[in-house]
Design an enzyme around this catalytic site. Structure first.
Site, short mmCIF file in Angstrom:
data_model
loop_
_atom_site.label_atom_id
_atom_site.label_comp_id
_atom_site.label_asym_id
_atom_site.label_seq_id
_atom_site.Cartn_x
_atom_site.Cartn_y
_atom_site.Cartn_z
N ASN A 146 2.12 -14.75 -10.27
CA ASN A 146 1.12 -13.47 -10.32
C ASN A 146 1.31 -12.62 -11.41
O ASN A 146 0.16 -12.15 -11.77
CB ASN A 146 1.64 -12.50 -8.82
CG ASN A 146 2.94 -12.10 -9.27
OD1 ASN A 146 3.98 -12.73 -9.10
ND2 ASN A 146 3.25 -10.87 -9.14
N GLN A 176 -0.84 -16.75 -4.83
CA GLN A 176 -1.95 -16.82 -6.00
C GLN A 176 -2.43 -17.97 -6.04
O GLN A 176 -3.31 -18.53 -6.89
CB GLN A 176 -1.14 -16.29 -7.31
CG GLN A 176 -0.67 -14.88 -7.38
CD GLN A 176 -1.68 -13.91 -7.00
OE1 GLN A 176 -2.94 -14.20 -7.32
NE2 GLN A 176 -1.40 -12.77 -6.68
N HIS A 198 -6.04 -10.96 1.51
CA HIS A 198 -6.89 -10.10 0.51
C HIS A 198 -6.80 -10.67 -0.99
O HIS A 198 -7.25 -9.98 -1.99
CB HIS A 198 -6.15 -8.50 0.55
CG HIS A 198 -5.03 -8.50 -0.18
ND1 HIS A 198 -4.85 -7.55 -1.58
CD2 HIS A 198 -3.48 -8.61 0.37
CE1 HIS A 198 -3.38 -7.55 -1.73
NE2 HIS A 198 -2.90 -8.07 -0.91
N CYS A 317 3.48 -3.91 -7.52
CA CYS A 317 4.73 -3.57 -7.01
C CYS A 317 5.55 -3.22 -8.21
O CYS A 317 6.26 -2.30 -8.17
CB CYS A 317 5.26 -4.44 -6.15
SG CYS A 317 4.30 -5.17 -4.81
N1 PLP Z 1 3.56 -12.52 -3.49
C1 PLP Z 1 2.95 -12.77 -4.66
C2 PLP Z 1 2.96 -13.72 -5.55
C3 PLP Z 1 1.84 -11.65 -4.85
O1 PLP Z 1 1.03 -11.73 -5.81
C4 PLP Z 1 1.70 -10.60 -3.93
C5 PLP Z 1 0.68 -9.51 -4.06
O2 PLP Z 1 0.85 -9.08 -4.97
C6 PLP Z 1 2.47 -10.67 -2.83
C7 PLP Z 1 3.62 -11.86 -2.44
C8 PLP Z 1 2.54 -9.63 -1.46
O3 PLP Z 1 1.39 -9.81 -0.64
P1 PLP Z 1 0.64 -8.74 0.40
O4 PLP Z 1 0.26 -7.78 -0.29
O5 PLP Z 1 -0.09 -9.54 1.14
O6 PLP Z 1 1.94 -8.44 1.09
#
Ligand code: PLP
Length: 373
Positions: A146, A176, A198, A317
């Site tokens: 990501n 991703q 999403h 995050c």
């Molecule tokens: N894993 C990856 C690689 C992500 O990019 C994201 C979201 O940014 C997540 C997990 C978390 O996903 P969610 O927002 O559905 O909890």
């Protein structure tokens, strides 16, 4: 506003809103109840489960509906943990929803090993090879980063598991990758896979965990036993149904071609500016990193928003924290990392939007440089 932070989230398709509304206000019945209306809703959920499996290219196994990929990752990893003397392997490039579980397993006294990333941002396979053994219980890594868009060689990781760690499960966080790059779980050979609606124009707070077999993991929350006992709680029916609408609308191959073209058009413009460096990890066309020599990424992000372009600073995050664990691991310097922004596209943008974004980025960069000097 031109939105170039599609790895953070995507705009929901308007068709998903219609579906959501229908299953929230018309067919609002509890899929676990006994009425005929409920049986209808239950059957609709099963239809989405089959559609997910089809899109994943799965010939066996099932999908557990969850509240998004953070929850899917928690279920996959914590559900696979055993009390015995096992070892758990993660990559240093993982999203916090995996990385922080790894850290907490470590704090609980489990043997946890972290594999580094190579210069292309991929899991270092030589390091991985040296970590695997018969005590390895789980290997968890992402399909597409990501942060950088780098694509891991999951087939090779599975081959190493088969050869060296026959007791290990392979879980991939495909947030991703799913509905963005062509792949199939049968071809990759993974046991579990997380995804989130999403990120592909579906609703927030809905996702799934593919499991090759229901026996691979145990539940992590107790309750009414929905989702084969692996995810108790009434299913988010409107969300799951809206996710199906997005699944059925997207043509992965067509979108991949389109985004590759848009990215090239964007890069051809941005590359003309001396102080801007494109970090292209030759992975997913949806994601790349820009370095702005002499200007902080965060400064650029705010100035760009003023000028009509939204970009990212890496995972939402981690965006508020200093530094970037992933770029650091690949070997970028503090200065380079501080000057970085993440650019992420979606397949429904048009050529003039990405051209305009490229021009605004160059103008804004010059403006910031002038202000700082
Ligand atoms: N894993 C990856 C690689 C992500 O990019 C994201 C979201 O940014 C997540 C997990 C978390 O996903 P969610 O927002 O559905 O909890």
């Amino acid at each position: 506003m031109i939105f170039l932070d599609n790895a953070g989230t995507t705009k929901m398709f308007s068709e998903c809103v219609t579906t959501y509304s229908h299953f929230a206000c018309e067919e609002f019945y509890n899929p676990s109840a006994v009425s005929r209306k409920s049986a209808f809703v239950h059957a609709k959920l099963e239809e989405v489960r089959r559609d997910c499996l089809k899109k994943l290219g799965a010939l066996k196994g099932t999908v557990i509906f969850t509240g998004g990929a953070t929850e899917s990752n928690n279920l996959a990893i914590k559900g696979a943990v055993k009390n015995d003397d096992y070892e758990y392997v993660f990559s240093n490039g993982e999203h916090p929803s995996v990385f922080n579980i790894a850290r907490s397993l470590e704090n609980d006294g489990k043997v946890v090993r972290f594999v580094g990333l190579d210069k292309n941002g991929k899991v270092n396979l030589d390091e991985l090879e040296n970590m695997l053994n018969k005590r390895t219980k789980l290997i968890s890594c992402m399909l597409v980063s990501n942060e950088t868009g780098a694509i891991n060689d999951v087939k090779k990781i599975v081959a190493l598991r088969n050869e060296l760690a026959p007791n290990a499960l392979v879980h991939i966080d495909a947030v991703q990758g799913f509905m963005k790059i062509p792949f199939s779980v049968e071809d990759l050979g993974v046991d579990m896979l997380s995804f989130s609606a999403h990120k592909f124009h579906g609703p927030k707070g809905v996702g799934g965990l593919y499991v090759r077999s229901l026996q691979l993991i145990k539940n992590i929350i107790d309750g009414g036993g929905q989702e084969y006992g692996l995810r108790s709680g009434t299913e988010n029916v409107p969300g799951v149904m809206a996710m199906q609408t997005a699944l059925l609308k997207i043509d992965v191959k067509e979108n991949f071609k389109n985004v590759s073209r848009l990215k090239q058009i964007f890069n051809d413009i941005v590359a003309t500016e001396n102080g801007i460096k494109i970090l292209d990890f030759h992975g997913s066309p949806y994601i790349e990193v820009l370095l702005f020599s002499g200007v902080k990424g965060e400064t650029m992000l705010h100035a760009l928003e003023e000028n009509g372009v939204i970009v990212g600073l890496g995972s939402a995050c981690s965006a508020k924290k200093a530094g970037n664990r992933i770029l650091e691991n690949i070997g970028y310097s503090k200065e380079e990392i501080i000057s970085s922004c993440r650019i992420s596209f979606n397949a429904y943008m048009n050529e003039s939007e990405v051209k305009e974004a490229g021009k605004i980025i160059i103008e804004t960069y010059r403006e910031m440089l002038k202000r700082l000097n």
